[in-house]
Scaffold this motif. Structure first.
Motif, short mmCIF file in Angstrom:
data_model
loop_
_atom_site.label_atom_id
_atom_site.label_comp_id
_atom_site.label_asym_id
_atom_site.label_seq_id
_atom_site.Cartn_x
_atom_site.Cartn_y
_atom_site.Cartn_z
N GLY A 16 6.70 2.05 -4.74
CA GLY A 16 5.70 1.05 -4.88
C GLY A 16 4.24 1.57 -4.80
O GLY A 16 3.22 0.84 -4.46
N THR A 58 -1.77 -3.11 1.22
CA THR A 58 -0.83 -3.36 0.10
C THR A 58 -0.13 -2.31 -0.18
O THR A 58 1.02 -2.33 -0.52
CB THR A 58 -1.86 -3.74 -1.17
OG1 THR A 58 -2.64 -4.98 -0.93
CG2 THR A 58 -1.23 -3.87 -2.37
N GLU A 61 2.89 -2.62 2.14
CA GLU A 61 3.74 -3.79 1.72
C GLU A 61 4.54 -3.37 0.55
O GLU A 61 5.77 -3.75 0.42
CB GLU A 61 3.01 -4.88 1.75
CG GLU A 61 2.27 -5.38 2.98
CD GLU A 61 1.25 -6.60 2.73
OE1 GLU A 61 1.18 -7.34 3.76
OE2 GLU A 61 0.76 -6.76 1.94
N ASN A 62 3.95 -2.54 -0.51
CA ASN A 62 4.80 -2.19 -1.52
C ASN A 62 5.72 -1.33 -1.21
O ASN A 62 7.03 -1.20 -1.85
CB ASN A 62 3.80 -1.60 -2.60
CG ASN A 62 2.94 -2.87 -3.35
OD1 ASN A 62 3.16 -3.99 -3.03
ND2 ASN A 62 1.75 -2.39 -4.04
N SER A 63 5.65 -0.35 -0.39
CA SER A 63 6.46 0.57 -0.03
C SER A 63 7.61 -0.22 0.82
O SER A 63 8.86 0.30 0.65
CB SER A 63 5.91 1.69 1.05
OG SER A 63 6.69 2.55 1.66
N SER A 66 9.92 -1.69 -1.66
CA SER A 66 10.72 -0.55 -2.38
C SER A 66 11.81 -0.22 -1.46
O SER A 66 12.97 0.04 -2.22
CB SER A 66 9.74 0.52 -2.71
OG SER A 66 10.48 1.72 -3.31
N HIS A 72 8.72 -8.45 -2.51
CA HIS A 72 7.62 -8.82 -1.85
C HIS A 72 7.78 -8.09 -0.34
O HIS A 72 8.58 -8.37 0.30
CB HIS A 72 7.48 -10.22 -1.77
CG HIS A 72 7.29 -10.94 -3.17
ND1 HIS A 72 8.13 -11.05 -3.80
CD2 HIS A 72 6.12 -11.22 -4.02
CE1 HIS A 72 7.75 -11.70 -5.03
NE2 HIS A 72 6.52 -11.81 -5.23
#
Length: 387
Positions: A16, A58, A61-63, A66, A72
């Motif tokens: 992510g 962000t 949150e992406n990590s 993933s 999400h």
């Protein structure tokens, strides 16, 4: 290269993540700002006000998304803030079915806050997925699971529960704090929402308080995003940075956590002053076969009872420990000892605690990554002198 196909150990570092645009920083910078310049009224470069979004948050949150194979991720100011957001998906007269053994803080917010808004919480035995059918009603809108549970290490068949409610309009939420995505990924097993107290293993160093939610379904993500922004219980940029840094070593830490816990579980099991050890890795542990099916190892949390039921002996044992620190929380690199009856489950009524096996002589260990020989010596000393 498609990062979606990465192995888990690689995802902890690269999942992510994107190259930082300004100077190519390897780690996402800490964007310590509350607001962002707009190019024109209503137009900006992706970020407007930090409650809604922040580049450092962000990245975290992406990590999270993933790691859990979600689409999400959402970072909150604490695990309880994340739970609060999930419960705000409900309406008055809705009903939630929960595992009967549950973290005391979850029980507190369920019964002490949201029950006052007309939401009903039923704590039931979900050790067998078929049991859930007798408790379902037209009001049931959510099933809340922990697996392993806190602190009795009960195991719930996540895929089995998901299949049992698949034809109903019911959200399945799994608190994956104990297992972490290193050991199990509930979204892959049919869950709708995964919750983490990222304060614990994801952060891993006892220096942040953070919560996380991960989902796969876009419409559900939009509802959670609205709640996150409207309620505002967000994770700040510094805590986002620290948690993201912790995640990068999650896989190597969890491997050592699990190895140490296994040695300690068997040591305690054979010790004459220990009555019972609760750890999913034992073949005789209830639903051990479920742990083998949905987890890649058995985790680093375990609970046990002393042969004596006297509180004074429990206190004496804990006081003699030198490496296991008596403290709230879990999942850090250091080993911690907890007394659920007065700490994590202190807000739960005594009748409920005892019904679930949370007695005065129950002790919970969060096994750290120290040399296991030192940890064994610490426990041995405290047990052998506890007369």
């Amino acid at each position: 290269m498609d990062k979606k196909g990465l192995k888990f150990n690689t995802k902890t570092i690269h999942g992510g993540q994107a190259l930082e645009k300004a100077y190519g920083a390897v780690m996402p910078p800490i964007y310590q700002t509350s607001t962002f310049a707009q190019t024109a009224p209503g137009e900006h470069l992706g970020y407007g006000y930090a409650r809604g979004a922040n580049p450092t948050r962000t990245a975290l949150e992406n990590s999270l998304a993933s790691l859990e194979n979600g689409t999400h991720g959402f970072a909150f100011g604490s695990g309880m803030a994340a739970i609060d957001a999930v419960l705000k998906l409900l309406r008055p007269k809705d009903e939630v079915l929960c595992t009967n053994d549950i973290y005391g803080g979850s029980y507190r917010i369920f019964k002490g806050i949201f029950e006052h808004y007309g939401i009903t919480f039923k704590f039931v035995d979900l050790s067998n997925p078929t049991y859930i059918k007798q408790h379902l009603s037209t009001r049931t809108k959510m099933v809340w699971l922990e697996s392993p549970t806190n602190p009795m290490m009960q195991l719930v068949d996540i895929a089995g529960i998901a299949n049992a409610i698949a034809d109903k309009d019911i959200l399945l939420v799994v608190d994956n704090t104990f297992a972490t995505p290193y050991l199990q990924r509930p979204l892959d097993l049919g869950a709708d929402i995964v919750m983490h107290s990222a304060t614990k293993y994801l952060g891993g160093h006892s220096d942040v308080v953070v919560g996380g939610l991960i989902v796969k379904e876009t419409a559900l993500a939009e509802r959670i995003k609205f709640i996150q922004n409207s309620s505002g219980a967000i994770c700040g940029p510094m805590d986002s940075f620290l948690t993201l840094r912790g995640i990068k070593t999650l896989h190597v830490r969890m491997q050592r956590h699990c190895e140490n816990a296994e040695r300690i579980a068997y040591f305690l099991k054979e010790h004459p002053k220990v009555a019972k050890v609760y750890w999913p890795g034992f073949a005789e542990h209830p639903n051990h076969h479920i742990a083998k099916k949905q987890m890649s190892h058995f985790g680093a949390m375990l609970s046990f009872t002393l042969q004596t039921e006297a509180m004074e002996h429990t206190k004496k044992f804990i006081s003699r420990l030198k490496l296991f620190t008596l403290a709230e929380s879990l999942g850090g690199v250091e080993s911690l000892v907890g007394h659920p009856a007065t700490m994590s489950h202190g807000s739960m009524p005594e009748e409920e605690r005892l019904k679930n096996g949370i007695t005065d002589n129950l002790i919970r260990l969060s096994v750290g990554i120290e040399a296991v020989e030192d940890l064994l010596n610490d426990l041995s000393y405290a047990l052998d002198e506890n007369d």
